[in-house]
Scaffold this motif. Structure first.
Motif, short mmCIF file in Angstrom:
data_model
loop_
_atom_site.label_atom_id
_atom_site.label_comp_id
_atom_site.label_asym_id
_atom_site.label_seq_id
_atom_site.Cartn_x
_atom_site.Cartn_y
_atom_site.Cartn_z
N ASP A 186 0.76 -1.18 -0.06
CA ASP A 186 -0.09 0.03 -0.23
C ASP A 186 0.74 1.20 0.07
OD1 ASP A 186 -1.91 2.11 0.61
OD2 ASP A 186 -3.24 0.48 1.64
N ARG A 188 -0.28 4.43 0.46
CA ARG A 188 -0.67 5.52 1.08
C ARG A 188 -0.06 5.72 2.45
NH1 ARG A 188 -6.48 3.70 2.50
NH2 ARG A 188 -5.49 1.80 2.99
N GLN A 190 0.92 6.20 6.26
CA GLN A 190 0.93 5.24 7.43
C GLN A 190 -0.47 5.42 8.33
OE1 GLN A 190 3.99 5.00 10.33
NE2 GLN A 190 2.92 3.73 11.52
N PHE A 193 -3.26 3.96 6.00
CA PHE A 193 -3.17 2.61 6.09
C PHE A 193 -3.72 2.11 7.23
CE2 PHE A 193 -0.20 -1.07 7.22
CZ PHE A 193 -0.42 -1.87 5.96
N ARG A 208 -7.59 -0.92 5.67
CA ARG A 208 -6.40 -1.38 4.77
C ARG A 208 -6.88 -3.13 4.40
NH1 ARG A 208 -3.45 -1.94 9.37
NH2 ARG A 208 -2.86 -3.94 10.18
N ASN A 214 2.92 -1.75 4.13
CA ASN A 214 2.89 -0.21 3.97
C ASN A 214 4.16 0.16 3.35
OD1 ASN A 214 2.20 2.64 5.86
ND2 ASN A 214 1.79 2.31 3.84
N CYS A 253 -2.97 1.52 -3.69
CA CYS A 253 -2.85 2.99 -2.98
C CYS A 253 -4.65 3.42 -2.78
CB CYS A 253 -2.14 3.89 -3.86
SG CYS A 253 -2.82 4.40 -5.51
#
Length: 299
Positions: A186, A188, A190, A193, A208, A214, A253
């Protein structure tokens, strides 16, 4: 007799990204197509078309990532279109078979230049790279620009052939939760996430995909120069996030844009087969029937 600069062929692409020096050396050569792919969240109220008209790299065309994607009737943002649609849209920008494509954006390397790079590769061409540092670096170095309406390009034929290994659907990602064949990663921040921050896309839950890792895309970019970090640093940060770069990686994302920064960054580190979960959290977070995790990742 030496050929003049404007009749020389385009230099061989050195990799998934090119420097401003490389682009400056090749501007104006036959077969080079430069695309401004700037994109921002609707809430940011940026007029990317207007900004392109005001200041762009000479010879560039504006590539609207939403326009080269699935039609507006699709319920999710900028999803991958069918091959015929992509071929027609990219061909209308003057991009044809055999062309060398350089994408850039006005945020350095953090918006849709990487997404268009990935889409070109998804539809069969490896003759594409992202300008490292994008328009900010180009301007900071005092390189030439142009303004005013861009001349309409002559449409060309782009043959699009889908490479299915580079994309994943929601069903693929759901099935992978039990199989764990792909390492879903991912891009994105934190807080998003972990589900501690609200999503910018309306109606989406916070959290998530279960089992995902992450690797914020911003961790792969130099905050000052807006360029990608060196390949060895990128590889180290991916491993620190828990990824085994010898195994398959699927990037996700918010809506499939910054996931492509992960794919681009890992490509510079030698991993060129990263796939994208196209729907990303814009799809997963919208569906209450799909599982999700919140809080810090364990393990």
């Amino acid at each position: 007799m030496t050929d003049s600069v404007d009749t020389l062929p385009v230099d061989t692409l050195p990799g998934p990204v090119v420097s401003t020096d490389w682009l400056a050396r090749n501007l104006g050569r036959p077969g080079l197509r430069v695309l401004d792919c700037s994109w921002y969240f609707p809430s940011q109220n940026r007029d990317t078309h207007g900004e392109f008209t005001a200041t762009r790299i000479p010879g560039a065309q504006f590539c609207d990532v939403d326009d080269v994607s699935a039609p507006d009737t699709h319920p999710l943002p900028h999803m991958v279109p069918d091959a015929a649609t992509f071929a027609a849209k990219i061909g209308a920008l003057g991009v044809g078979d055999g062309d060398t494509i350089v994408t850039y954006d006005s945020a350095g390397i953090a918006t849709a230049a990487a997404r268009v790079w990935w889409m070109v590769r998804l539809f069969g061409s490896d003759r594409v790279a992202v300008l490292d540092g994008g328009l900010p670096k180009w301007l900071a170095e005092g390189r030439p620009t142009e303004s005013g309406p861009a001349p309409a390009p002559e449409a060309r034929v782009f043959t699009a052939t889908l490479r299915p290994a580079l994309v994943r659907s929601v069903d693929d990602v759901l099935a992978n939760i039990d199989r764990s064949a792909d390492q879903v990663t991912d891009a994105r921040a934190q807080a998003r996430f972990e589900g501690a921050a609200a999503e910018p896309w309306p109606g989406r839950r916070s959290g998530r995909i279960p089992g995902s890792f992450n690797l914020p895309h911003t961790d792969l970019i130099d905050g000052d120069s807006k360029t990608l970090l060196p390949p060895d640093v990128i590889a180290a940060r991916a491993k620190a996030a828990g990824l085994d770069l010898d195994r398959p990686v699927v990037a996700s994302c918010g809506s499939g844009i910054t996931a492509c920064v992960i794919a681009l960054a890992l490509a510079t580190a030698g991993k060129t087969d990263v796939a994208i979960y196209d729907g990303s959290w814009a799809e997963w977070g919208l569906r209450a029937d799909l599982p999700m995790d919140v809080g810090p990742r364990v393990g």
